[in-house]
Design a protein around this motif. Structure first.
Motif, PDB file in Angstrom:
ATOM      1  N   VAL A  63      -4.214 142.183  60.521  1.00  0.00           N
ATOM      2  CA  VAL A  63      -5.672 142.219  60.494  1.00  0.00           C
ATOM      3  C   VAL A  63      -6.208 143.616  60.848  1.00  0.00           C
ATOM      4  CG1 VAL A  63      -5.999 141.443  62.900  1.00  0.00           C
ATOM      5  CG2 VAL A  63      -7.741 140.915  61.171  1.00  0.00           C
ATOM      6  N   ASP A  64      -5.417 144.397  61.581  1.00  0.00           N
ATOM      7  CA  ASP A  64      -5.913 145.713  62.016  1.00  0.00           C
ATOM      8  C   ASP A  64      -5.080 146.896  61.531  1.00  0.00           C
ATOM      9  OD1 ASP A  64      -3.692 145.203  63.516  1.00  0.00           O
ATOM     10  OD2 ASP A  64      -4.566 145.847  65.418  1.00  0.00           O
ATOM     11  N   HIS A  65      -4.016 146.666  60.821  1.00  0.00           N
ATOM     12  CA  HIS A  65      -3.311 147.797  60.193  1.00  0.00           C
ATOM     13  C   HIS A  65      -2.418 147.324  59.056  1.00  0.00           C
ATOM     14  CE1 HIS A  65      -0.113 146.673  63.084  1.00  0.00           C
ATOM     15  NE2 HIS A  65       0.730 147.365  62.368  1.00  0.00           N
ATOM     16  N   PHE A  66      -2.043 148.305  58.271  1.00  0.00           N
ATOM     17  CA  PHE A  66      -1.276 148.051  57.050  1.00  0.00           C
ATOM     18  C   PHE A  66      -0.247 149.160  56.952  1.00  0.00           C
ATOM     19  CE2 PHE A  66      -1.100 149.291  52.433  1.00  0.00           C
ATOM     20  CZ  PHE A  66      -0.512 148.141  51.942  1.00  0.00           C
ATOM     21  N   TYR A  67       0.959 148.829  56.502  1.00  0.00           N
ATOM     22  CA  TYR A  67       1.914 149.922  56.270  1.00  0.00           C
ATOM     23  C   TYR A  67       2.656 149.748  54.957  1.00  0.00           C
ATOM     24  CZ  TYR A  67       5.728 146.946  58.127  1.00  0.00           C
ATOM     25  OH  TYR A  67       6.621 145.939  58.339  1.00  0.00           O
ATOM     26  N   VAL A  68       3.124 150.887  54.467  1.00  0.00           N
ATOM     27  CA  VAL A  68       3.922 150.932  53.243  1.00  0.00           C
ATOM     28  C   VAL A  68       5.254 151.571  53.615  1.00  0.00           C
ATOM     29  CG1 VAL A  68       4.082 151.869  50.913  1.00  0.00           C
ATOM     30  CG2 VAL A  68       1.860 151.218  51.818  1.00  0.00           C
ATOM     31  N   LYS A 108       1.888 134.492  64.881  1.00  0.00           N
ATOM     32  CA  LYS A 108       1.528 134.843  66.253  1.00  0.00           C
ATOM     33  C   LYS A 108       1.335 136.344  66.422  1.00  0.00           C
ATOM     34  CE  LYS A 108       1.886 130.906  68.788  1.00  0.00           C
ATOM     35  NZ  LYS A 108       3.128 130.412  69.344  1.00  0.00           N
ATOM     36  N   TYR A 109       0.837 137.000  65.380  1.00  0.00           N
ATOM     37  CA  TYR A 109       0.636 138.435  65.530  1.00  0.00           C
ATOM     38  C   TYR A 109      -0.466 138.692  66.545  1.00  0.00           C
ATOM     39  CZ  TYR A 109      -1.030 143.148  64.812  1.00  0.00           C
ATOM     40  OH  TYR A 109      -1.449 144.433  65.043  1.00  0.00           O
ATOM     41  N   MET A 113      -7.056 132.581  60.509  1.00  0.00           N
ATOM     42  CA  MET A 113      -5.714 133.163  60.317  1.00  0.00           C
ATOM     43  C   MET A 113      -5.611 134.573  60.908  1.00  0.00           C
ATOM     44  SD  MET A 113      -4.969 131.880  56.447  1.00  0.00           S
ATOM     45  CE  MET A 113      -3.210 131.672  56.544  1.00  0.00           C
ATOM     46  N   LEU A 114      -6.421 134.844  61.919  1.00  0.00           N
ATOM     47  CA  LEU A 114      -6.437 136.198  62.481  1.00  0.00           C
ATOM     48  C   LEU A 114      -5.078 136.607  63.051  1.00  0.00           C
ATOM     49  CD1 LEU A 114      -9.946 136.221  64.207  1.00  0.00           C
ATOM     50  CD2 LEU A 114      -9.262 137.469  62.149  1.00  0.00           C
ATOM     51  N   THR A 126     -10.994 145.868  62.194  1.00  0.00           N
ATOM     52  CA  THR A 126     -10.241 144.850  61.454  1.00  0.00           C
ATOM     53  C   THR A 126     -10.840 144.646  60.052  1.00  0.00           C
ATOM     54  OG1 THR A 126     -11.621 143.160  62.473  1.00  0.00           O
ATOM     55  CG2 THR A 126      -9.516 143.610  63.535  1.00  0.00           C
ATOM     56  N   PHE A 127     -10.046 144.048  59.174  1.00  0.00           N
ATOM     57  CA  PHE A 127     -10.536 143.758  57.819  1.00  0.00           C
ATOM     58  C   PHE A 127     -11.655 142.717  57.917  1.00  0.00           C
ATOM     59  CE2 PHE A 127      -6.241 145.351  56.747  1.00  0.00           C
ATOM     60  CZ  PHE A 127      -6.607 146.321  55.817  1.00  0.00           C
ATOM     61  N   PRO A 128     -12.824 142.998  57.301  1.00  0.00           N
ATOM     62  CA  PRO A 128     -14.010 142.176  57.550  1.00  0.00           C
ATOM     63  C   PRO A 128     -13.968 140.773  56.946  1.00  0.00           C
ATOM     64  CG  PRO A 128     -14.487 143.914  55.951  1.00  0.00           C
ATOM     65  CD  PRO A 128     -13.115 144.177  56.469  1.00  0.00           C
ATOM     66  N   ASN A 129     -13.181 140.582  55.898  1.00  0.00           N
ATOM     67  CA  ASN A 129     -13.212 139.270  55.244  1.00  0.00           C
ATOM     68  C   ASN A 129     -11.938 138.454  55.481  1.00  0.00           C
ATOM     69  OD1 ASN A 129     -15.843 139.361  53.899  1.00  0.00           O
ATOM     70  ND2 ASN A 129     -14.955 141.162  52.892  1.00  0.00           N
ATOM     71  N   TRP A 130     -11.202 138.830  56.478  1.00  0.00           N
ATOM     72  CA  TRP A 130      -9.958 138.112  56.836  1.00  0.00           C
ATOM     73  C   TRP A 130     -10.332 136.699  57.279  1.00  0.00           C
ATOM     74  CZ3 TRP A 130      -5.227 141.036  57.114  1.00  0.00           C
ATOM     75  CH2 TRP A 130      -4.127 140.325  57.582  1.00  0.00           C
TER      76      TRP A 130
END
Ligand code: FES
Ligand SMILES: [Fe+2]
Length: 410
Positions: free
Chosen positions: A315-320, A275-276, A296-297, A288-292
């Motif tokens: 889908v719109d950000h990534f963290y480390v 439910k993100y 499963m958005l 957003t990532f184009p091939n997601w």
């Protein structure tokens, strides 16, 4: 100050503790209990969180034998950018070489062993030792040995320069994370990461991995936490604590909407949400990532890649979120945020949203400090034996404990 003889005794005990075999530090049976079915398994014993002698084993078998995260490549973006880092006592240098590759060397001069670099810097052509000015190029080759043959004589006939290059560490950059394998004995990284890449291929393919861009303004923070590094991983692997530790987060990302992730072969574990929703909203939204996968958005996944890096993919950000162990009961947590493309990562229009997004995650990590520090305190209790796992809620945490146990005695 303690009398000299007392200090000598403490030093002697400390030195010997470091060399004790694991079986003299803890009951190996306790480690074996970790690898039982979850209903009857115990967690790792207290010594794994409190005993100095244990740390020597963990360094070697967990941090030097495995692919370990030590930073991010975008912190040294240009040719000649370099910075030192310390991995449980081993001094290292990260450098961006002339081919734009990130390389890692042991941070020690091959002449008299001076530590070459003690702060981040911009190098022109060489790494120059501050002691007697020997110099190494960005490939680690020793290229200058001033006055080695006497004043103004920079050569020495019997000295073989090629045997005194810097010692390079096996390194791999993946999703901007710098991984090192100090003992050069782990599986090739591409093979190592394959199960996770396959899992995530429905979200980001290999080309899309290149789209992540570090946010320079609201992209990074660090926290120093009074806990063993393992507690941060354990806490990250489970959503069991959502309602109690993160009541606000639980409203938008409810415990019922989470699922477990258990990588096989066992190299990672974590959780996902179905439910993100975009955490912050404005007139404009993050790219957003184009091939997601379109169905499963609303999925997001939070994976601990053992030993010490936690990654969050949306889908719109990534963290480390990676861990720098400082002591048995002290850990530095580093958080770096990425977006899809330059405009979302650094464009002026989305600045306020980036600020809010980083604040959201920082607040979550701050809430977790109580949890991870509380577990560290509890481990001083002699009556605790590693505890139990919920067979339903603690599966990924159990998986991490099994990974540690298997690597310690395997
Ligand atoms: S120790 Fe580095 S040049 Fe002497
Ligand atoms: Fe948490």
């Amino acid at each position: 100050m303690l009398p000299k003889f007392m200090r000598m005794i403490i030093f002697f005990v400390h030195q010997n503790l470091k060399n004790l075999p694991l079986s003299k530090i803890l009951d190996i049976e306790k480690i074996n209990n970790v690898d039982k079915p979850i209903e009857v398994a115990n967690g790792l014993p207290n010594e794994c969180y409190t005993n100095q002698g244990y740390l020597a084993h963990e360094k070697e078998k967990i941090f030097y034998n495995k692919w370990t995260a030590i930073g991010v490549g975008s912190s040294i973006p240009k040719i000649g950018d370099a910075k030192p880092c310390n991995l449980l006592g081993i001094p290292l240098i990260l450098i961006r070489d002339k081919n734009m590759d990130v390389r890692v060397f042991h941070n020690v001069c091959s002449h008299r062993g001076f530590k070459l670099m003690d702060k981040a810097c911009k190098l022109k052509n060489v790494i120059r030792c501050p002691y007697h000015s020997w110099a190494y190029d960005f490939n680690g080759q020793l290229v200058a040995t001033p006055h080695i043959g006497g004043l103004n004589n920079h050569q020495s006939t019997n000295f073989n320069k090629t045997k005194s290059n810097l010692k390079e560490v096996k390194t791999k950059l993946w999703m901007d994370i710098v991984f090192v394998n100090i003992n050069s004995n782990e599986l090739d990284f591409d093979q190592y990461i394959k199960p996770l890449e396959e899992r995530w291929s429905k979200f980001i393919n290999k080309d899309d991995q290149k789209l992540i861009v570090k946010s320079d303004d609201y992209g990074y923070f660090s926290l120093e936490v009074k806990t063993n590094w393992k507690f941060a991983i354990e806490n990250y692997c489970e959503s069991y604590h959502l309602p109690t530790i993160h009541p606000e987060l639980n409203k938008i990302s409810n415990i019922n909407d989470h699922y477990h992730i258990q990588g096989l072969p066992n190299r990672f574990a974590g959780q996902g949400s179905k439910k993100y929703d975009q955490i912050v909203k404005g007139n404009k939204i993050f790219d957003t990532f184009p091939n997601w996968e379109k169905s499963m958005l609303k999925n997001s996944e939070y994976i601990a890649l053992f030993p010490n890096v936690m990654i969050g993919l949306h889908v719109d950000h990534f963290y480390v979120f990676w861990l720098e162990p400082l002591a048995m009961n002290k850990t530095k947590e580093h958080m770096q945020m990425y977006y899809v493309g330059e405009e979302s990562a650094n464009g002026e229009q989305l600045k306020e949203m980036r600020k809010q997004n980083l604040k959201f995650w920082k607040d979550v990590m701050l809430e977790d400090i109580n949890a991870v520090e509380g577990m560290q305190e509890g481990r001083n209790s002699p009556v605790y034996n590693g505890g139990n796992f919920s067979p339903i809620m603690d599966q990924p945490t159990h998986q991490f404990h099994k990974w540690v146990a298997q690597n310690l005695i395997g």
